[in-house]
Design a protein around this motif. Sequence first.
Motif, PDB file in Angstrom:
ATOM      1  N   SER A 106      34.578   2.565  10.011  1.00 26.36           N
ATOM      2  CA  SER A 106      36.033   2.661  10.081  1.00 26.36           C
ATOM      3  C   SER A 106      36.691   1.461   9.427  1.00 26.36           C
ATOM      4  O   SER A 106      36.048   0.485   9.067  1.00 26.36           O
ATOM      5  CB  SER A 106      36.471   2.761  11.535  1.00 26.36           C
ATOM      6  OG  SER A 106      36.035   1.613  12.238  1.00 26.36           O
ATOM      7  N   LEU A 111      41.925   3.764  13.660  1.00 30.45           N
ATOM      8  CA  LEU A 111      40.756   4.439  13.089  1.00 30.45           C
ATOM      9  C   LEU A 111      39.467   4.036  13.792  1.00 30.45           C
ATOM     10  O   LEU A 111      38.525   4.806  13.877  1.00 30.45           O
ATOM     11  CB  LEU A 111      40.667   4.125  11.598  1.00 30.45           C
ATOM     12  CG  LEU A 111      39.627   4.886  10.771  1.00 30.45           C
ATOM     13  CD1 LEU A 111      39.788   6.376  10.948  1.00 30.45           C
ATOM     14  CD2 LEU A 111      39.713   4.498   9.325  1.00 30.45           C
ATOM     15  N   LEU A 114      38.879   6.351  16.798  1.00 28.59           N
ATOM     16  CA  LEU A 114      38.709   7.777  16.548  1.00 28.59           C
ATOM     17  C   LEU A 114      37.589   8.019  15.556  1.00 28.59           C
ATOM     18  O   LEU A 114      37.314   7.179  14.706  1.00 28.59           O
ATOM     19  CB  LEU A 114      40.009   8.382  15.974  1.00 28.59           C
ATOM     20  CG  LEU A 114      41.275   8.292  16.827  1.00 28.59           C
ATOM     21  CD1 LEU A 114      42.452   8.838  16.043  1.00 28.59           C
ATOM     22  CD2 LEU A 114      41.115   9.037  18.141  1.00 28.59           C
ATOM     23  N   TRP A 116      36.003  10.295  12.332  1.00 30.01           N
ATOM     24  CA  TRP A 116      36.664  10.682  11.085  1.00 30.01           C
ATOM     25  C   TRP A 116      37.386  12.023  11.211  1.00 30.01           C
ATOM     26  O   TRP A 116      38.513  12.176  10.716  1.00 30.01           O
ATOM     27  CB  TRP A 116      35.633  10.734   9.954  1.00 30.01           C
ATOM     28  CG  TRP A 116      35.248   9.374   9.468  1.00 30.01           C
ATOM     29  CD1 TRP A 116      34.143   8.668   9.817  1.00 30.01           C
ATOM     30  CD2 TRP A 116      35.973   8.543   8.564  1.00 30.01           C
ATOM     31  NE1 TRP A 116      34.123   7.451   9.192  1.00 30.01           N
ATOM     32  CE2 TRP A 116      35.233   7.345   8.401  1.00 30.01           C
ATOM     33  CE3 TRP A 116      37.174   8.685   7.863  1.00 30.01           C
ATOM     34  CZ2 TRP A 116      35.654   6.309   7.585  1.00 30.01           C
ATOM     35  CZ3 TRP A 116      37.589   7.653   7.034  1.00 30.01           C
ATOM     36  CH2 TRP A 116      36.841   6.487   6.906  1.00 30.01           C
ATOM     37  N   GLU A 118      38.534  13.436  13.993  1.00 26.53           N
ATOM     38  CA  GLU A 118      39.677  13.260  14.892  1.00 26.53           C
ATOM     39  C   GLU A 118      40.825  12.568  14.175  1.00 26.53           C
ATOM     40  O   GLU A 118      41.994  12.911  14.361  1.00 26.53           O
ATOM     41  CB  GLU A 118      39.263  12.450  16.126  1.00 26.53           C
ATOM     42  CG  GLU A 118      38.341  13.173  17.084  1.00 26.53           C
ATOM     43  CD  GLU A 118      36.893  13.184  16.620  1.00 26.53           C
ATOM     44  OE1 GLU A 118      36.580  12.521  15.600  1.00 26.53           O
ATOM     45  OE2 GLU A 118      36.067  13.863  17.269  1.00 26.53           O
ATOM     46  N   HIS A 119      40.458  11.591  13.330  1.00 24.28           N
ATOM     47  CA  HIS A 119      41.518  10.895  12.606  1.00 24.28           C
ATOM     48  C   HIS A 119      42.147  11.788  11.544  1.00 24.28           C
ATOM     49  O   HIS A 119      43.328  11.643  11.221  1.00 24.28           O
ATOM     50  CB  HIS A 119      40.981   9.616  11.963  1.00 24.28           C
ATOM     51  CG  HIS A 119      42.060   8.623  11.662  1.00 24.28           C
ATOM     52  ND1 HIS A 119      42.778   8.656  10.498  1.00 24.28           N
ATOM     53  CD2 HIS A 119      42.577   7.607  12.392  1.00 24.28           C
ATOM     54  CE1 HIS A 119      43.681   7.688  10.509  1.00 24.28           C
ATOM     55  NE2 HIS A 119      43.574   7.040  11.643  1.00 24.28           N
ATOM     56  N   PHE A 122      44.700  13.646  13.394  1.00 25.49           N
ATOM     57  CA  PHE A 122      45.791  12.703  13.664  1.00 25.49           C
ATOM     58  C   PHE A 122      46.679  12.549  12.436  1.00 25.49           C
ATOM     59  O   PHE A 122      47.916  12.596  12.522  1.00 25.49           O
ATOM     60  CB  PHE A 122      45.184  11.364  14.081  1.00 25.49           C
ATOM     61  CG  PHE A 122      46.185  10.294  14.393  1.00 25.49           C
ATOM     62  CD1 PHE A 122      46.689  10.150  15.670  1.00 25.49           C
ATOM     63  CD2 PHE A 122      46.615   9.408  13.408  1.00 25.49           C
ATOM     64  CE1 PHE A 122      47.614   9.155  15.962  1.00 25.49           C
ATOM     65  CE2 PHE A 122      47.537   8.421  13.689  1.00 25.49           C
ATOM     66  CZ  PHE A 122      48.033   8.285  14.973  1.00 25.49           C
ATOM     67  N   ASN A 123      46.066  12.381  11.278  1.00 27.29           N
ATOM     68  CA  ASN A 123      46.833  12.217  10.040  1.00 27.29           C
ATOM     69  C   ASN A 123      47.615  13.464   9.677  1.00 27.29           C
ATOM     70  O   ASN A 123      48.774  13.394   9.237  1.00 27.29           O
ATOM     71  CB  ASN A 123      45.891  11.852   8.897  1.00 27.29           C
ATOM     72  CG  ASN A 123      45.536  10.379   8.881  1.00 27.29           C
ATOM     73  OD1 ASN A 123      45.763   9.674   9.854  1.00 27.29           O
ATOM     74  ND2 ASN A 123      44.969   9.914   7.787  1.00 27.29           N
TER      75      ASN A 123
END
Length: 496
Positions: A106, A111, A114, A116, A118-119, A122-123
Amino acid sequence: MEPTPLPKKIALEIICLLYIILFVYAAVSKLLDFENFQVQLGQSPLLSAFAGWIAFIIPISELIIAALLVFPRYRLLAMYMAFSLMIMFTAYIIIILNFSPFVPCSCGGILEKLGWKEHLIFNVAFCLLGIAALLMLRRPETHKARTFVRRAVSNFGIASSVIISSVLVTVLFLVSEHRMTEDNPFIRRFHGYAVKTAQTQLPNNNYYFAGQSGGSIYLANSKAPLYITEIDTSLQQRIRHKIALPDYDLPFTNVRVQVAPPYFYLYDGTVPVFFKGHISNWKALTVTAPTPYFSQSVVMDSANVAFRSENEKTEFILGNFSLIGANVPEFKEGLLTRQVDGFFDCDGQLHWDSETKRLLYLYSYRNQYLVMDEALSLINLGNTIDTTSKARIKVAYLEDQKKYKMSAPPYTVNKSSTFSNGLLYVRSGVIGRFEDKVMWDQASIVDIYDTRSQRYRTSIYIYDAGKLKMTHMTAYGRHLYVLLGYHLHRYTLSKI
């Protein structure tokens, strides 16, 4: 039904506040641990070659955007910038997950908390909030025709931000990969892994690897050269063998043993005698073939040996000879290239890979290695990841002794190495860009190269045993065996 102005304003303020909190938090997290953030960017498969300046641009941009979002006058511009940045982050993760040769660690802030995927979610959520905010920021228009034009322009602006941001990240990925493979910016990647899976202790620190085969690792001892320790690959069981040497009173100074089952070989390059025996009884017999003087040698098969010696100019030279018959040793001029004196600058390590039937010579003080066939015909030249193309050594000539000598400590590029199944493992002596200096006090870095494609693959950490650093290593299957003083460790490697 159109939302009332007040709910729309409240929703817009909430979205702007969320973006401000996100960007300020992310920027401050990066700046507070800037060195680590820069190191992590250096490990990115998309941004490695640009980690230096991107590490500054990202947090500064996040703070500027957060500041502009505070003022209603600049909010439309700031929201386009924020939305574009989030699209870049999202495109970055999509490429990492689907097109990258490896998934790096990360890069700070949220980041780290979380995964990758999950992020990515999120993004995407923040991208949708950004679109909603941009739509809310459109100025109301009573005229229907003008309303249509404003909406079209707004939609075009959003679509353009998505396309331009995505293309920009893709171009960075392609250009960065090109620079990493072609321009050599000396940035290591640690996307492989090496896990210590076994260890044992030895009686002393004088051991070196003599060979491996059939589920066994063979260790020889420089202080007790006639004793061989055979250890199983799990490092659980060991057997000690003693070599029975013919009763010769020879002036040995540096006896070495190589085990290549079913045979073993014993030699000392300062004495023109070569011994060979079978591991079933460990009795050494004298080879009657002519043997040259040499400083290094490797047995390629039961009949042929490659070696490094000196010519009449006191320069290192490679050659080979046969253990059968009366063939004269053959010297290969021109393989080792002189830069300073032809001796110290050409120092290095000679290896034989029984899987690929290839010889390799790795220079110690420059970033180059030679790959040769059994006849010592050059196949290709490769480079290690560092940028030291010329040996950085100082040599003085001692007139009274008629010889050269190092006049200053050398700048050692490649400290030790091993060669197996086409892969070259090098313990480097040079720190790369964006690397944690603390790690160099706690571990050794081993760089791994595929000599067939002449490409750098990855790097791994071999952690110290207390204050003892690794001195020797050998690769066997998916394992790397390492000597650290009187410790023997086995590391299991990921697929390269």
